[in-house]
Write a protein that holds these residues in place. Structure first.
Motif, PDB file in Angstrom:
ATOM      1  N   PRO A 100       0.831  -1.210   0.000  1.00 56.19           N
ATOM      2  CA  PRO A 100       0.000   0.000   0.000  1.00 56.19           C
ATOM      3  C   PRO A 100       0.864   1.258   0.000  1.00 56.19           C
ATOM      4  N   VAL A 101       0.493   2.211  -0.824  1.00 53.62           N
ATOM      5  CA  VAL A 101       1.264   3.443  -0.948  1.00 53.62           C
ATOM      6  C   VAL A 101       0.875   4.417   0.155  1.00 53.62           C
ATOM      7  N   ASP A 102       1.869   4.970   0.823  1.00 53.23           N
ATOM      8  CA  ASP A 102       1.629   6.032   1.798  1.00 53.23           C
ATOM      9  C   ASP A 102       1.476   7.343   1.033  1.00 53.23           C
ATOM     10  N   GLU A 103       0.252   7.832   0.965  1.00 47.55           N
ATOM     11  CA  GLU A 103      -0.023   9.008   0.144  1.00 47.55           C
ATOM     12  C   GLU A 103       0.712  10.237   0.652  1.00 47.55           C
ATOM     13  N   ALA A 104       0.937  10.315   1.967  1.00 45.04           N
ATOM     14  CA  ALA A 104       1.660  11.464   2.521  1.00 45.04           C
ATOM     15  C   ALA A 104       3.098  11.506   2.010  1.00 45.04           C
ATOM     16  N   THR A 105       3.673  10.337   1.795  1.00 42.07           N
ATOM     17  CA  THR A 105       5.029  10.273   1.231  1.00 42.07           C
ATOM     18  C   THR A 105       4.996  10.547  -0.263  1.00 42.07           C
ATOM     19  N   ALA A 106       4.022   9.966  -0.940  1.00 42.02           N
ATOM     20  CA  ALA A 106       3.926  10.124  -2.391  1.00 42.02           C
ATOM     21  C   ALA A 106       3.820  11.588  -2.790  1.00 42.02           C
TER      22      ALA A 106
END
Length: 479
Positions: A117-123
């Motif tokens: 799962p992608v961490d949107e805050a990092t992306a």
């Protein structure tokens, strides 16, 4: 991205396959990978941020097999004209190539794992979020000169081929690499994670500063064989070279690898797993083969090497999902390699972040050279040996036996009776990496691996501190 922004990567990959069939005929075989990369970097030197850059780009890789001939091409323009030009020049190149009787065919349709799962805050991290970590790092070094970077990355990739197979995935990662300097002594820290929130600039800066101060005023020490404790940054170099030269299916097929599946080539304490889904790796390779954990060494016994479709066909096995761009030249390589003890208990902190016990900095160690509990536990058992922070400028002298020469850097210390005694000058070394990790050679592994970033996005090495019985130091760093 050049061209319409409402097109997904999978749409673009499908358009490329359709163009190949239209321009090359229905018998043409083709595979396409479309990757959009959003990269952001905050770089600092002399304890100030001097560069903040971000770029977003798209890349299209195409491989075709027409009339028994194979060719590959790439481009970065995804307009209709740009895609047509890519297909036309790749088909033209195929007509000029020699026959390819070893063509392994396309990846058949198969389910693809969902990935991490992608961490949107990092992306979608903002520059000030990276700057906060740089500020914390610089503050923590306490007046020493600081330099390095903090980066974030998002990749969105899709695959399609003319056999009806398609796949897509997204990944995000964050990394920090920093140096603290006092006089001629440096202390370095590196850490990669799936989440920017797992990078603590203050902890990393304190570690770098402690090591830099402890590395001041080094003394000369005679070369020779010493017991060593290698910190994660140094262990990452072992993993990288084992990956590129040892567990590479092309080199294995050419008998240029030390790997002998089924043979106990390593110490029983060693287990090596390539695990792209345990971090920021895509769930498929550039041939569309689904990816998952592959155990290369299990409790000291070599079990497998990495294969793409071509190298797998040559030795009568199946692809392990390790096809990479340029694989025809370099071969398939594990690029998300984890070293762990044969029986690894769960550790605190996010997986791969190395953040368990992250506040421990030099506790009980007056020299400051030891900045984490894993290294402290390993150093305690050393009667007389060396603590090594980092290896660099490593070059392979003999690929078959993987004899490597290189230099130490960023701190080397003499350890006597379990205590760091003094800093010593850098060494040149010449060592066979498989021998150094061979049966009976591993005296201890740390239990909190730290993920070490590579210069290539999406590539990392998860490494604990490592205590080895012997390492061959052949002279001074200038020798």
């Amino acid at each position: 991205m050049s061209g319409p922004h409402d097109q997904s990567e999978l749409d673009v990959a499908g358009q490329v396959i359709e163009l190949v069939h239209r321009l090359g005929g229905p018998a043409a075989q083709a595979e396409a990978v479309v990757t959009r990369a959003d990269l952001a970097l905050t770089r600092f030197a002399n304890s100030f941020i001097h560069q903040n850059v971000a770029e977003s780009g798209v890349g299209v890789r195409l491989r075709v097999h027409v009339d028994g001939r194979t060719a590959a091409g790439s481009g970065s323009v995804v307009t209709p004209d740009g895609l047509s030009a890519l297909v036309e020049r790749t088909l033209a190149a195929a007509r000029l190539c020699p026959p390819d009787p070893a063509w392994p065919g396309l990846t058949p349709a198969a389910p693809t794992p969902s990935g991490v799962p992608v961490d949107e805050a990092t992306a979608y991290a903002e520059p000030d979020e990276r700057a906060e970590r740089v500020r914390a790092f610089v503050t923590a070094v306490g007046g020493l000169e600081a330099a390095g970077y903090c980066r974030t990355a998002l990749r969105s990739s899709a695959f399609a081929n003319s056999a009806g197979h398609s796949a897509q995935g997204r990944t995000a990662e964050a990394a920090m690499d920093g140096i603290a300097r006092t006089g001629g002594a440096d202390g370095v820290v590196r850490l990669a994670a799936d989440r920017l929130a797992d990078l603590d600039g203050a902890v990393l800066g304190a570690r770098a500063a402690a090591k830099a101060r402890a590395a001041a005023d080094p003394v000369e020490l005679s070369p020779g064989r010493y017991e060593v404790v290698l910190e994660p940054a140094a262990v990452a170099d072992l993993l990288q070279n084992l990956s590129f030269y040892g567990f590479n299916g092309k080199r294995y097929g050419e008998r240029q690898s030390f790997a002998q599946p089924g043979t106990a080539q390593f110490d029983p304490a060693v287990t090596l797993v390539d695990d792209p889904l345990g971090g920021s790796g895509l769930p498929f390779d550039v041939e569309g083969t689904p990816r998952g954990p592959v155990t290369l060494v299990d409790a000291g016994t070599t079990r497998a090497v990495a294969h793409d479709r071509r190298t797998a066909a040559e030795v009568g096995t199946v692809s392990t999902g390790h096809a990479v761009p340029g694989g025809a030249t370099w071969g398939p390589m594990p690029r998300n390699l984890r070293l762990s003890p044969a029986a690894q208990a769960p550790t605190a902190g996010p997986a791969g972040s190395g953040t368990g016990a992250s506040e421990w900095v030099g506790g009980g160690d007056l020299s400051g050279a030891v900045v984490d509990p894993d290294t402290a536990a390993l150093v305690t058992g050393v009667r007389r040996g060396l603590l090594v922070s980092d290896l660099w400028y490593t070059r392979v002298l003999d690929p078959k036996s993987l004899v490597v020469t290189g230099l130490t850097r960023n701190g080397v210390w003499l350890v006597e009776d379990g205590v760091v005694a003094r800093a010593v000058r850098d060494f040149r070394f010449t060592e066979a990496y498989p021998r150094a990790l061979g049966p009976g050679a591993v005296l201890g592994l740390g239990r909190l691996p730290a993920r070490q970033p590579d210069r290539v996005d999406g590539v990392w090495w998860e490494a604990p501190a490592l205590r080895l019985a012997s390492w061959n130091f052949t002279g001074g760093a200038s020798g």
